[in-house]
Scaffold this active site. Structure first.
Site: not given
Ligand code: IMP
Ligand code: MG
Length: 432
Positions: A19, A22, A46-47, A224, A239, A299, A301, A331
């Site tokens: 976040d 990117k 989520g971009h 990520q 992740t 973006a 969840t 930002k």
């Molecule tokens: P997962 O990738 O869904 O397994 O989540 C593992 C961790 O990575 C959690 O803390 C998520 O909130 C975080 N996470 C996964 N994708 C993103 C992203 O695109 N932006 C921010 N946090 C992320």
């Molecule tokens: Mg994002």
């Protein structure tokens, strides 16, 4: 011998916990690129893009799809939920953006997320006595199956027979009788996605290599962020993929010598979604101000993001791990009106000061409390002019830029000061 590769490849990665903006940076850089590539993660990303009056969030398809005459790639390092992929294609179509095998190519070896991966993800989060705060999109369990050598490749989705066997194998090995019994049904249902997917599949590494050889340019779009990297992040609160720049090679099928430069994206402050250490996290009241002004909600969840001050040792760590050749700062407009702006310059533990982010992480792993050391930069004024050079920014911003360059040991080549295209300055060869 004449140089074989005439094109160039640039990697954009997040320097924090995702976040960082990117998508915003990729959207600008993609304008001058021919090929845009996703190389890890899945629809946990989520971009967010704000173009003209529309806002669109892309989870799986590279942001480059928003520009004409680009070829987008989804590499082998990505995990694909076909339901999400085809829904995203439909969404893009509703915005008048055509998506076809002409502008989207998908690796035959990308792994497929099944409905059971999502169920396992949710179950693991609620029943193992340890919550990571995942996005529950089935990302982790899909990568688990990949490493366990029983995952389903995109190219296997086209074969009903293989699909049936593989679903039964995964369900059997995981002791999921419900899915074992319904393997045939699920295979019948999902092989339809295989038929839809087939025209998009190719050897992505070969296609990118051919493009680079012919003088085309590529942009690798990280998802990520470095501090969520499965090897280098705050394990286990990470992740399930490598998010660092070197993985652009493994996750797409090109060699590491193809990568020419790495842009590290950092927000002017920090956010984190999910559990895990966050040394420069703000108190609730202050965080609320940033969350509101910066629209810091997931973006993917919709969860509230935790907010904190910019962590400079963490930035130094991310810069080193990615071999950053430049930095994009996003930002910065959010800082205006937030009172005295601070940056975290180091840490303290009960035994004194802590030298680096990685030492601080080790200490927290072992139950020690880490407190941040802050430096005050002053107040940030609203950005009302259209800045064209660093000198156009007021003192607090300039101090921030200096601190970022000093700690990352890389020049700032882009600053974004608003969500819309155009609210940014890009410095071609680095700041003069
Ligand atoms: P997962 O990738 O869904 O397994 O989540 C593992 C961790 O990575 C959690 O803390 C998520 O909130 C975080 N996470 C996964 N994708 C993103 C992203 O695109 N932006 C921010 N946090 C992320
Ligand atoms: Mg994002």
């Amino acid at each position: 011998m004449e140089k074989k590769i005439k094109g160039s490849a640039q990697v954009v990665v997040g320097g924090q916990w995702g976040d960082e903006g990117k998508g915003r940076v990729v959207d600008v850089l993609a304008e001058s690129k021919d090929m845009i590539v996703r190389f890890q993660g899945g629809n946990n990303a989520g971009h967010s893009l704000h173009i003209d009056e529309s806002s669109i969030v892309l989870h799986l398809i590279p942001c480059g799809i928003m520009r004409e005459n680009k070829v987008c790639f989804i590499g082998n390092g990505v995990v694909i939920d076909p339901e999400v992929l085809f829904a995203e294609i439909l969404l893009l179509k509703s915005y008048g953006i055509e998506v076809s095998p002409k502008n989207l190519r998908i690796s035959r070896n990308a792994h497929i997320i099944l409905p059971m991966h999502k169920e396992i993800d949710a179950w693991q989060e609620s029943s193992l006595g340890r919550t990571i705060g995942t996005t529950k999109r089935g990302i982790g369990p899909c990568y688990e199956d990949k490493i366990a050598r029983m995952g389903i490749l995109a190219q296997e989705l086209v074969s009903l027979k293989i699909l049936k066997e593989k679903i039964a194998l995964i369900a059997g090995r995981r002791g999921l009788q419900k899915f074992e019994l319904s393997a045939e049904n699920l295979a019948n249902q999902w092989s339809r996605y295989g038929d839809q997917l087939k025209p998009f599949l190719c050897d992505v590494g070969e296609a990118i290599h051919e493009g680079l050889t012919a003088g085309k340019t590529a942009l690798f779009e990280g998802a990520q962020g470095t501090l969520l990297d499965v090897d280098h992040g705050s394990y286990p609160y990470v992740t399930s993929s490598n998010c660092v720049a070197s993985h652009a090679a493994t996750g797409s099928g090109i060699g590491p010598t193809m990568i020419d430069d790495v842009v590290l994206v950092t927000k002017a402050y920090c956010t984190r979604v999910g559990e895990g250490p966050f040394f420069s996290e703000m108190a609730d009241e202050e965080a609320l101000k940033f969350r509101t002004r910066g629209n810091e909600f997931g973006a993917t969840t919709g969860r509230s993001r935790r907010c904190g001050w910019l962590d400079l040792p963490a930035l130094a760590y991310a810069s080193r791990l990615n071999g950053a050749s430049s930095v994009a700062v996003t930002k910065i407009d959010v800082l205006a009106g937030m009172g005295t702006i601070q940056v975290c310059t180091g840490y303290r533990s009960r035994n004194g000061t802590v030298g680096s982010f990685s030492d601080a992480m080790e200490l927290t792993q072992n139950g020690e409390t880490i407190t941040p050391i802050y430096q005050e930069l002053g107040e940030a004024e609203p950005i009302t002019n259209s800045p064209t050079q660093f000198a156009d920014f007021s003192t607090t911003y300039r101090k921030l830029f200096e601190a970022i360059e000093q700690r990352s040991q890389a020049p700032i080549t882009m600053v974004t000061y608003g969500p819309k295209r155009g609210d940014e300055i890009a410095f071609g060869g680095g700041r003069k």
